[in-house]
Write a protein that holds these residues in place. Structure first.
Motif, PDB file in Angstrom:
ATOM      1  N   THR A   9      82.088  -5.291  -5.291  1.00  0.00           N
ATOM      2  CA  THR A   9      82.960  -3.968  -5.103  1.00  0.00           C
ATOM      3  C   THR A   9      82.359  -2.819  -5.798  1.00  0.00           C
ATOM      4  O   THR A   9      82.432  -1.814  -5.568  1.00  0.00           O
ATOM      5  CB  THR A   9      84.120  -4.464  -5.777  1.00  0.00           C
ATOM      6  OG1 THR A   9      84.877  -5.569  -4.950  1.00  0.00           O
ATOM      7  CG2 THR A   9      85.294  -3.300  -5.845  1.00  0.00           C
ATOM      8  N   ASP A  11      83.576  -1.228  -8.347  1.00  0.00           N
ATOM      9  CA  ASP A  11      84.535  -0.003  -8.947  1.00  0.00           C
ATOM     10  C   ASP A  11      84.584   0.312 -10.172  1.00  0.00           C
ATOM     11  O   ASP A  11      84.189  -0.619 -11.214  1.00  0.00           O
ATOM     12  CB  ASP A  11      85.860  -0.504  -8.459  1.00  0.00           C
ATOM     13  CG  ASP A  11      86.896   0.506  -8.427  1.00  0.00           C
ATOM     14  OD1 ASP A  11      88.209   0.264  -8.618  1.00  0.00           O
ATOM     15  OD2 ASP A  11      86.712   1.882  -8.069  1.00  0.00           O
ATOM     16  N   THR A  37      83.774  -2.973   1.685  1.00  0.00           N
ATOM     17  CA  THR A  37      84.523  -1.825   1.944  1.00  0.00           C
ATOM     18  C   THR A  37      86.011  -1.909   1.425  1.00  0.00           C
ATOM     19  O   THR A  37      86.588  -2.995   0.982  1.00  0.00           O
ATOM     20  CB  THR A  37      84.691  -1.861   3.693  1.00  0.00           C
ATOM     21  OG1 THR A  37      85.100  -2.964   3.741  1.00  0.00           O
ATOM     22  CG2 THR A  37      83.226  -1.616   4.077  1.00  0.00           C
ATOM     23  N   ASP A  38      86.794  -0.748   1.308  1.00  0.00           N
ATOM     24  CA  ASP A  38      88.198  -0.784   0.937  1.00  0.00           C
ATOM     25  C   ASP A  38      89.041  -1.780   1.786  1.00  0.00           C
ATOM     26  O   ASP A  38      89.992  -2.536   1.059  1.00  0.00           O
ATOM     27  CB  ASP A  38      88.821   0.463   1.343  1.00  0.00           C
ATOM     28  CG  ASP A  38      88.096   1.630   0.257  1.00  0.00           C
ATOM     29  OD1 ASP A  38      88.002   2.882   0.856  1.00  0.00           O
ATOM     30  OD2 ASP A  38      87.609   1.384  -0.661  1.00  0.00           O
ATOM     31  N   GLU A  39      88.650  -1.899   2.909  1.00  0.00           N
ATOM     32  CA  GLU A  39      89.426  -3.074   3.878  1.00  0.00           C
ATOM     33  C   GLU A  39      89.485  -4.291   3.609  1.00  0.00           C
ATOM     34  O   GLU A  39      90.131  -5.073   3.443  1.00  0.00           O
ATOM     35  CB  GLU A  39      89.173  -2.596   5.461  1.00  0.00           C
ATOM     36  CG  GLU A  39      89.501  -1.224   5.934  1.00  0.00           C
ATOM     37  CD  GLU A  39      88.616  -0.266   5.672  1.00  0.00           C
ATOM     38  OE1 GLU A  39      87.501  -0.604   4.947  1.00  0.00           O
ATOM     39  OE2 GLU A  39      88.953   1.071   5.747  1.00  0.00           O
ATOM     40  N   ASN A  41      88.124  -5.220   0.823  1.00  0.00           N
ATOM     41  CA  ASN A  41      88.659  -5.516  -0.533  1.00  0.00           C
ATOM     42  C   ASN A  41      89.958  -6.037  -0.731  1.00  0.00           C
ATOM     43  O   ASN A  41      90.337  -6.922  -1.296  1.00  0.00           O
ATOM     44  CB  ASN A  41      88.505  -4.235  -1.491  1.00  0.00           C
ATOM     45  CG  ASN A  41      87.137  -4.412  -2.057  1.00  0.00           C
ATOM     46  OD1 ASN A  41      86.663  -5.539  -2.810  1.00  0.00           O
ATOM     47  ND2 ASN A  41      86.426  -3.284  -2.484  1.00  0.00           N
ATOM     48  N   VAL A  48      92.495  -3.169  -5.088  1.00  0.00           N
ATOM     49  CA  VAL A  48      92.745  -1.823  -4.767  1.00  0.00           C
ATOM     50  C   VAL A  48      91.846  -1.126  -5.797  1.00  0.00           C
ATOM     51  O   VAL A  48      91.858  -1.181  -6.758  1.00  0.00           O
ATOM     52  CB  VAL A  48      94.040  -1.363  -4.688  1.00  0.00           C
ATOM     53  CG1 VAL A  48      94.146   0.072  -4.467  1.00  0.00           C
ATOM     54  CG2 VAL A  48      95.247  -2.259  -3.614  1.00  0.00           C
ATOM     55  N   CYS A  49      91.009  -0.248  -4.921  1.00  0.00           N
ATOM     56  CA  CYS A  49      89.932   0.196  -5.823  1.00  0.00           C
ATOM     57  C   CYS A  49      90.302   1.658  -6.209  1.00  0.00           C
ATOM     58  O   CYS A  49      91.218   2.309  -5.810  1.00  0.00           O
ATOM     59  CB  CYS A  49      88.587   0.439  -5.071  1.00  0.00           C
ATOM     60  SG  CYS A  49      87.760  -1.292  -4.936  1.00  0.00           S
ATOM     61  N   THR A  52      86.962   5.271  -3.715  1.00  0.00           N
ATOM     62  CA  THR A  52      87.097   4.886  -2.166  1.00  0.00           C
ATOM     63  C   THR A  52      85.355   4.171  -2.073  1.00  0.00           C
ATOM     64  O   THR A  52      84.521   4.295  -2.843  1.00  0.00           O
ATOM     65  CB  THR A  52      86.971   5.970  -1.365  1.00  0.00           C
ATOM     66  OG1 THR A  52      85.924   6.864  -1.712  1.00  0.00           O
ATOM     67  CG2 THR A  52      88.345   6.708  -1.543  1.00  0.00           C
ATOM     68  N   TYR A  53      85.465   3.558  -1.033  1.00  0.00           N
ATOM     69  CA  TYR A  53      84.064   2.979  -0.475  1.00  0.00           C
ATOM     70  C   TYR A  53      82.875   3.872  -0.601  1.00  0.00           C
ATOM     71  O   TYR A  53      81.829   3.980  -0.953  1.00  0.00           O
ATOM     72  CB  TYR A  53      83.959   2.073   0.885  1.00  0.00           C
ATOM     73  CG  TYR A  53      82.644   1.993   1.344  1.00  0.00           C
ATOM     74  CD1 TYR A  53      82.120   2.691   2.339  1.00  0.00           C
ATOM     75  CD2 TYR A  53      82.039   1.199   0.866  1.00  0.00           C
ATOM     76  CE1 TYR A  53      80.843   2.564   2.751  1.00  0.00           C
ATOM     77  CE2 TYR A  53      80.794   0.678   1.418  1.00  0.00           C
ATOM     78  CZ  TYR A  53      80.299   1.340   2.256  1.00  0.00           C
ATOM     79  OH  TYR A  53      78.999   1.296   2.779  1.00  0.00           O
ATOM     80  N   ARG A  56      82.171   5.071  -4.170  1.00  0.00           N
ATOM     81  CA  ARG A  56      81.424   3.864  -4.457  1.00  0.00           C
ATOM     82  C   ARG A  56      79.820   3.745  -4.228  1.00  0.00           C
ATOM     83  O   ARG A  56      79.020   3.463  -4.775  1.00  0.00           O
ATOM     84  CB  ARG A  56      82.015   2.429  -4.459  1.00  0.00           C
ATOM     85  CG  ARG A  56      83.329   2.308  -5.264  1.00  0.00           C
ATOM     86  CD  ARG A  56      84.006   1.017  -5.169  1.00  0.00           C
ATOM     87  NE  ARG A  56      84.959   0.939  -3.814  1.00  0.00           N
ATOM     88  CZ  ARG A  56      84.688   0.114  -2.837  1.00  0.00           C
ATOM     89  NH1 ARG A  56      83.648  -0.734  -2.989  1.00  0.00           N
ATOM     90  NH2 ARG A  56      85.346   0.030  -1.949  1.00  0.00           N
TER      91      ARG A  56
END
Ligand code: C2G
Length: 133
Positions: A9, A11, A37-39, A41, A48-49, A52-53, A56
């Motif tokens: 991730t 983050d 990706t955010d989805e 994760n 929840v990062c 955003t992807y 990152r």
């Protein structure tokens, strides 16, 4: 050209991530980082990062020892990624010890010791409680 790949991730990038990425890169000539990706994760890691992807990804691309950043969209893509990118070594922290041994039929699999006393979760807690100096 010895290609290394790792997944995560990443983050609130911190020294634990940097230590992992540097050691991974030193196992070959080229380092690919697959960033969740955010989805992915949210769906698969209940994360929840903060970043955003896209952010990152950009942060990792700015590191001189990262050669390519690709999206991690599902758990199943690792085998395909190894073939697609001609990966010689799969690297990840030892909190995942054994989880990706199925890749050994395609490439080397290396679990590296995590950096102690630091995590994104801990950083967030310290910020929320105002305990970071
Ligand atoms: N890491 C580390 N030391 C820490 C924290 C993280 O070595 N103190 C390593 C992890 O072991 C991982 C990488 O840094 O190899 C990225 O960590 P995360 O962003 O937490 O990634 P994770 O949620 O473990 O996702 O398909 C694999 C997953 O996408 C891995």
């Amino acid at each position: 050209m010895r290609t290394v790949i790792t997944y995560g991730t990443f983050d609130l990038l911190h020294i634990g991530h940097i230590n992992l990425l540097k050691r991974a890169r030193n196992l070959g000539d080229r380092l690919i980082v697959a960033v969740s990706t955010d989805e992915f994760n949210l769906r698969e890691k209940d994360k929840v990062c903060t970043h955003t992807y896209e952010d990152r990804k950009a942060i990792l691309e700015a590191l001189r020892f990262v050669d390519l950043v690709i999206p991690e969209e599902n758990w199943e893509q690792k085998s395909t990624d190894v073939d697609k990118h001609g990966v010689d070594v799969f690297v990840i922290g030892d909190d995942w010890e054994g989880r990706f041994d199925f890749l050994k039929e395609k490439c080397e699999v290396v679990y590296l010791p995590r950096t102690a006393n630091i995590s994104t979760t801990e950083i967030k807690k310290q910020i929320l409680t105002g305990s970071c100096t």
